[in-house]
Design a protein around this motif. Structure first.
Motif, PDB file in Angstrom:
ATOM      1  N   ASN A 225      -1.862   2.026  -0.158  1.00  8.98           N
ATOM      2  CA  ASN A 225      -1.210   1.408  -1.319  1.00  8.98           C
ATOM      3  C   ASN A 225       0.021   2.218  -1.760  1.00  8.98           C
ATOM      4  O   ASN A 225       0.198   2.522  -2.954  1.00  8.98           O
ATOM      5  N   ILE A 226       0.878   2.585  -0.800  1.00  6.97           N
ATOM      6  CA  ILE A 226       2.014   3.461  -1.103  1.00  6.97           C
ATOM      7  C   ILE A 226       3.056   2.803  -2.000  1.00  6.97           C
ATOM      8  O   ILE A 226       3.833   3.497  -2.653  1.00  6.97           O
ATOM      9  N   LEU A 227       3.090   1.479  -2.031  1.00  6.16           N
ATOM     10  CA  LEU A 227       4.082   0.793  -2.863  1.00  6.16           C
ATOM     11  C   LEU A 227       3.494   0.343  -4.192  1.00  6.16           C
ATOM     12  O   LEU A 227       4.175  -0.337  -4.965  1.00  6.16           O
TER      13      LEU A 227
ATOM     14  N   ILE B 166       5.107   0.574   7.601  1.00  9.11           N
ATOM     15  CA  ILE B 166       5.078   0.322   6.157  1.00  9.11           C
ATOM     16  C   ILE B 166       3.912  -0.608   5.790  1.00  9.11           C
ATOM     17  O   ILE B 166       3.288  -0.446   4.732  1.00  9.11           O
ATOM     18  N   TYR B 167       3.592  -1.551   6.680  1.00  5.00           N
ATOM     19  CA  TYR B 167       2.488  -2.466   6.376  1.00  5.00           C
ATOM     20  C   TYR B 167       1.143  -1.740   6.410  1.00  5.00           C
ATOM     21  O   TYR B 167       0.324  -1.873   5.497  1.00  5.00           O
ATOM     22  N   ILE B 168       0.940  -0.935   7.470  1.00  2.00           N
ATOM     23  CA  ILE B 168      -0.329  -0.200   7.579  1.00  2.00           C
ATOM     24  C   ILE B 168      -0.466   0.809   6.440  1.00  2.00           C
ATOM     25  O   ILE B 168      -1.534   0.944   5.824  1.00  2.00           O
TER      26      ILE B 168
ATOM     27  N   ILE C  23       4.880  -4.652  -4.828  1.00  4.66           N
ATOM     28  CA  ILE C  23       4.935  -5.782  -3.893  1.00  4.66           C
ATOM     29  C   ILE C  23       3.515  -6.154  -3.490  1.00  4.66           C
ATOM     30  O   ILE C  23       2.675  -5.274  -3.279  1.00  4.66           O
ATOM     31  N   ARG C  24       3.245  -7.437  -3.412  1.00  4.90           N
ATOM     32  CA  ARG C  24       1.922  -7.902  -3.010  1.00  4.90           C
ATOM     33  C   ARG C  24       1.776  -7.798  -1.497  1.00  4.90           C
ATOM     34  O   ARG C  24       2.746  -7.944  -0.759  1.00  4.90           O
ATOM     35  N   LEU C  25       0.528  -7.585  -1.073  1.00  4.82           N
ATOM     36  CA  LEU C  25       0.256  -7.376   0.343  1.00  4.82           C
ATOM     37  C   LEU C  25       0.683  -8.587   1.175  1.00  4.82           C
ATOM     38  O   LEU C  25       1.187  -8.437   2.287  1.00  4.82           O
TER      39      LEU C  25
END
Length: 273
Positions: free
Chosen positions: A80-82, A72-74, A86-88
Motif C-alpha cells: 500500500n505504498i500509495l 508499482i502495482y505489486i 489511488i484505488r487498486l
C-alpha cells in the motif's frame, strides 16, 4: 473518479497503445518488411536495427514501462505504498496499460527478428500478455468493492435487490407479472423470458417509458449478479490458478531480459540511447 472520467481514462490509454502501434508500424514499414538478409543495405538500417538509436531506444523504454508497471502495482498491492491516493482497480488498469504499451515497443525493438535466447524472452512476454488478458477477464467476473477488494459470497448476496418486492410495492404489478419479470433476473436460462417479451408485458402494464427502462435495467443488473454468484467460487479458484501460471512466465521474461542485456554488453554493444 466518476464514470465519465473513468471512461476517458480507459479510452485514453487504449488510444495511446493503438496510436503508438500504428505510428511505429507506419514509420518503419519499409524496413520491417525488408527480408532479413537485405536489411543491412536498407538506407535506415542503422536507425531501425535493434542496436540502432531508434531500435535500442524502443527496447529501453519498453523494458522500463514493463518493469515500472509490474513494480508499482505489486508494491502498492502488497505494501500500500500509495496509500489512499489511488484505488487498486485504477492502478491495475494503469499496470495493464504499461504492460501492453511496453511489449509493443519491445516488439518493434526486435525489428521482428527472433532467435536464440531473445526469442525465449519474447515468447515469455507474449505468454505474460496473453495470460494477463485472461486474468483480466477472470478478475472482472469477481464482484469487488469500489476499492477493488474481492467480495465474499455472503457480501455479494447482500447486494442483491428483492426484485419481487420492488415490482409489487413500487409498480403494483399483479402476481403473474411479478413472477414473469422476476424469472428474467434468475440464473435459469430455460425459464427466462426474452427482452422482447418483457417489453411487451411492460407495455401492457401501461408503465411510462422511463419506468420501463428503469425496470429493464434493474432486471438485467440482477440477472448479471445472479450469474456472477453462481460462478463466484469457480472464478475465485481460477483466479488463484491464474496467479500460479502467470508469475513463472513473468519471472522467466524478466530474468532473460537481464541476461540479454548482460550478453549484449559482453559482445560490445553499448548504451547509445
Amino acid at each position: 473518479m466518476n464514470k465519465l472520467t473513468h471512461t476517458i481514462y480507459i479510452w485514453s490509454m487504449a488510444l495511446i497503445v493503438i496510436s503508438v502501434t500504428i505510428f511505429l508500424a507506419y514509420t518503419g514499414y519499409s524496413y520491417y518488411t525488408t527480408p532479413l538478409e537485405e536489411r543491412f543495405y536498407h538506407p535506415r538500417h542503422e536507425w531501425f536495427k535493434p542496436s540502432g538509436l531508434f531500435g535500442q531506444g524502443l527496447g529501453i523504454i519498453g523494458t522500463f514501462l514493463i518493469f515500472f508497471g509490474v513494480s508499482i502495482y505489486i508494491a502498492h498491492k502488497r505494501y500500500n505504498i500509495l496509500g489512499k491516493r489511488i484505488r487498486l482497480k485504477y492502478l491495475l488498469e494503469f499496470h495493464i496499460f504499461l504492460c501492453s504499451l511496453g511489449p509493443v515497443l519491445v516488439l518493434f525493438h526486435t525489428a521482428f527478428k527472433f532467435g536464440g535466447i531473445v526469442s525465449v524472452a519474447f515468447w515469455s512476454m507474449v505468454a505474460v500478455v496473453a495470460s494477463g488478458v485472461i486474468g483480466r477477464f477472470i478478475y472482472l467476473q469477481i464482484p469487488r468493492t469500489i476499492e477493488g477488494r474481492e467480495l465474499s459470497l455472503k457480501e455479494v448476496k447482500g447486494t442483491q435487490t428483492d426484485v419481487s418486492t420492488v415490482l409489487k410495492n413500487k409498480y403494483s404489478f399483479d402476481e403473474g407479472t411479478v413472477n414473469l419479470l422476476s424469472a428474467f433476473s434468475e440464473n435459469n436460462p430455460s425459464n427466462s423470458p426474452s427482452i422482447s417479451n418483457l417489453k411487451q408485458v411492460l407495455t401492457r402494464q401501461n408503465v411510462t417509458h422511463h419506468e420501463k427502462q428503469s425496470i429493464l435495467q434493474m432486471l438485467k443488473k440482477e440477472r448479471s449478479l445472479s450469474r456472477k454468484i453462481a460462478r463466484l467460487e469457480t472464478m475465485k479458484k481460477l483466479f488463484r490458478y491464474w496467479h500460479v501460471a502467470h508469475m513463472p512466465f513473468a519471472i522467466i521474461m524478466l530474468v532473460i531480459v537481464m541476461v540479454h542485456v548482460i550478453v549484449a554488453f559482453t559482445f560490445g554493444y553499448r548504451w547509445i540511447f
